[in-house]
Design a protein around this motif. Sequence first.
Motif, PDB file in Angstrom:
ATOM      1  N   GLY A 141       0.887  -1.174   0.045  1.00 34.14           N
ATOM      2  CA  GLY A 141      -0.094   0.023  -0.001  1.00 34.14           C
ATOM      3  C   GLY A 141       0.733   1.272  -0.081  1.00 34.14           C
ATOM      4  O   GLY A 141       2.030   1.322  -0.456  1.00 34.14           O
ATOM      5  N   GLU A 142       0.433   2.168   0.607  1.00 31.08           N
ATOM      6  CA  GLU A 142       0.935   3.671   0.642  1.00 31.08           C
ATOM      7  C   GLU A 142       1.930   3.420   1.847  1.00 31.08           C
ATOM      8  O   GLU A 142       1.605   3.190   2.785  1.00 31.08           O
ATOM      9  CB  GLU A 142       0.170   4.703   0.890  1.00 31.08           C
ATOM     10  CG  GLU A 142       0.792   6.092   0.715  1.00 31.08           C
ATOM     11  CD  GLU A 142      -0.352   7.280   1.090  1.00 31.08           C
ATOM     12  OE1 GLU A 142       0.114   8.428   1.329  1.00 31.08           O
ATOM     13  OE2 GLU A 142      -1.458   6.961   1.095  1.00 31.08           O
ATOM     14  N   ILE A 143       3.025   3.720   1.532  1.00 30.59           N
ATOM     15  CA  ILE A 143       4.484   3.668   2.557  1.00 30.59           C
ATOM     16  C   ILE A 143       4.145   4.877   3.479  1.00 30.59           C
ATOM     17  O   ILE A 143       3.948   6.048   3.350  1.00 30.59           O
ATOM     18  CB  ILE A 143       5.876   3.945   2.076  1.00 30.59           C
ATOM     19  CG1 ILE A 143       5.934   2.523   1.138  1.00 30.59           C
ATOM     20  CG2 ILE A 143       6.664   3.595   3.243  1.00 30.59           C
ATOM     21  CD1 ILE A 143       5.687   1.330   1.741  1.00 30.59           C
ATOM     22  N   VAL A 144       4.284   4.393   4.972  1.00 31.24           N
ATOM     23  CA  VAL A 144       3.942   5.229   5.936  1.00 31.24           C
ATOM     24  C   VAL A 144       5.327   5.526   6.906  1.00 31.24           C
ATOM     25  O   VAL A 144       5.508   6.567   7.515  1.00 31.24           O
ATOM     26  CB  VAL A 144       2.741   5.006   6.871  1.00 31.24           C
ATOM     27  CG1 VAL A 144       2.623   5.938   8.113  1.00 31.24           C
ATOM     28  CG2 VAL A 144       1.346   4.916   5.958  1.00 31.24           C
ATOM     29  N   TYR A 145       5.824   4.409   7.282  1.00 30.49           N
ATOM     30  CA  TYR A 145       7.095   4.437   8.350  1.00 30.49           C
ATOM     31  C   TYR A 145       8.042   3.444   7.581  1.00 30.49           C
ATOM     32  O   TYR A 145       7.732   2.239   7.135  1.00 30.49           O
ATOM     33  CB  TYR A 145       6.339   4.085   9.689  1.00 30.49           C
ATOM     34  CG  TYR A 145       7.690   3.723  10.657  1.00 30.49           C
ATOM     35  CD1 TYR A 145       8.306   4.924  10.935  1.00 30.49           C
ATOM     36  CD2 TYR A 145       8.102   2.370  10.895  1.00 30.49           C
ATOM     37  CE1 TYR A 145       9.221   4.678  12.011  1.00 30.49           C
ATOM     38  CE2 TYR A 145       9.275   2.312  11.743  1.00 30.49           C
ATOM     39  CZ  TYR A 145       9.739   3.497  12.408  1.00 30.49           C
ATOM     40  OH  TYR A 145      10.605   3.408  13.377  1.00 30.49           O
ATOM     41  N   MET A 146       9.377   3.882   7.795  1.00 31.20           N
ATOM     42  CA  MET A 146      10.626   3.047   7.356  1.00 31.20           C
ATOM     43  C   MET A 146      11.487   2.974   8.388  1.00 31.20           C
ATOM     44  O   MET A 146      11.738   4.132   9.170  1.00 31.20           O
ATOM     45  CB  MET A 146      10.912   3.313   6.070  1.00 31.20           C
ATOM     46  CG  MET A 146       9.993   3.328   5.017  1.00 31.20           C
ATOM     47  SD  MET A 146      10.714   3.441   3.247  1.00 31.20           S
ATOM     48  CE  MET A 146      11.361   5.117   3.468  1.00 31.20           C
ATOM     49  N   ARG A 147      12.384   1.911   8.756  1.00 30.84           N
ATOM     50  CA  ARG A 147      13.326   1.877   9.731  1.00 30.84           C
ATOM     51  C   ARG A 147      14.511   1.292   9.140  1.00 30.84           C
ATOM     52  O   ARG A 147      14.431   0.292   8.289  1.00 30.84           O
ATOM     53  CB  ARG A 147      13.052   1.177  10.782  1.00 30.84           C
ATOM     54  CG  ARG A 147      13.956   1.342  11.916  1.00 30.84           C
ATOM     55  CD  ARG A 147      13.342   0.607  13.142  1.00 30.84           C
ATOM     56  NE  ARG A 147      13.494  -0.941  13.052  1.00 30.84           N
ATOM     57  CZ  ARG A 147      12.673  -1.727  13.325  1.00 30.84           C
ATOM     58  NH1 ARG A 147      11.459  -1.360  14.033  1.00 30.84           N
ATOM     59  NH2 ARG A 147      12.747  -3.051  13.169  1.00 30.84           N
ATOM     60  N   GLY A 148      15.783   1.772   9.421  1.00 26.84           N
ATOM     61  CA  GLY A 148      17.152   0.962   8.888  1.00 26.84           C
ATOM     62  C   GLY A 148      18.148   1.736   9.954  1.00 26.84           C
ATOM     63  O   GLY A 148      17.777   2.582  10.437  1.00 26.84           O
ATOM     64  N   GLY A 149      19.376   1.027   9.683  1.00 26.16           N
ATOM     65  CA  GLY A 149      20.335   1.426  10.441  1.00 26.16           C
ATOM     66  C   GLY A 149      21.682   0.893  10.188  1.00 26.16           C
ATOM     67  O   GLY A 149      21.625  -0.158   9.196  1.00 26.16           O
TER      68      GLY A 149
END
Length: 380
Positions: A141-149
């Motif tokens: 769907g529509e991207i709302v939140y992302m995380r990386g590191g």
Amino acid sequence: MIKTAFIGVGYRGMQLLQLLRCISGFRVVAVADPALTDIGMPDVCCYNSGEDDYLNMLDEQHPDLVFVASPWQCHVQHALHCVEHGADVALEIKGGLYLDEYRPLIECARRAGRKVYPLENTLFIRENLSVYTLVRAGLLGEIVYMRGGYRHDLRRLLLDDDGTLGNRDKTESVWRSRFYQEENGDLYPTHGLAPLCLIAGIGRTDRFKSLTSFASKPAGLLQRIRDLGGPSDQKITMGDVVVTQLQTEKGILVTLTHDTTLPRPRSLDFEIQGTKGIWQGDRRQIYIEGYSPNETWESDESYISRYEHRYWQQWGQEALRVDTHHQGMDYVMLKALQEDLNGGETYPADITDLALWTSVTPWSKLSIAERRTIYLNDNN
């Protein structure tokens, strides 16, 4: 054949050089590194007479492509000289140590009609490219939140066996450790951020509007120094964990974590969440509403295979055979670079993307030092 040279053949440069020699179509003619003694390749010219000998290499060899894998603080100068000598550049990660550092290189490359390819290998991880394809197909769907590191215990690299910082022989410890003694911010954002930007179109169809960073206390390196009997007065400025929150113009929230001086397994900490589902990279699990069992994770393998990117369909088996150190991602990266140079599909990132990713470093330092949110498009 692509006539190729290298500036910097330390640990990372040598990895890339060895891989490149497994790919037909590249001809490595020369390397330049002041610390070089014997590269063990009789068909490759070595330039090791001081820090500026790479200029003689450029003058004498006229390479089509130069891999720049020198220390971070040298990247822009070395790349600029390569472009001025008419070469394209494959630029190892990471520079971007201060704001607008890449601007002269961007402008010079544009004037000269040369390309600068950022060698961010996490862009080419099989799962990341599959998720990129999956997201484009609308499955999350529509991207709302992302995380990386970048969550990788570097204490053994930074410290020698006696607990002295910046003294591990024949490694980047000598220059990399300086940042832990003088700065406090997200020192290495690109591994986590680059795939997120690719997946969500940040830098193309969206852009960051604000950034806020936080740093923990610097206890990890100090504890290890004490455990090894190292200097009791060692100064450490870098927080063990630096967390950066970014928001885009379209309302996507991005969390980046820099975590390199505490004990932990290595992790890129990827998570992509949208209006129809969520993917977690470390756990290799996915949940898609209407497809997955209700509120239950499932393995992502069938989705990764179904949406496998063309790069991995075409080069994946060979990549896994040749590139055992980085699970194929470096090999796929080099093949994508070769394809672009030969007039095929465009490489998925350019120097303006690298400038965006690395800008997190100086902005995060400013945010931590001044304890405030940085509004990026207002430049204040």
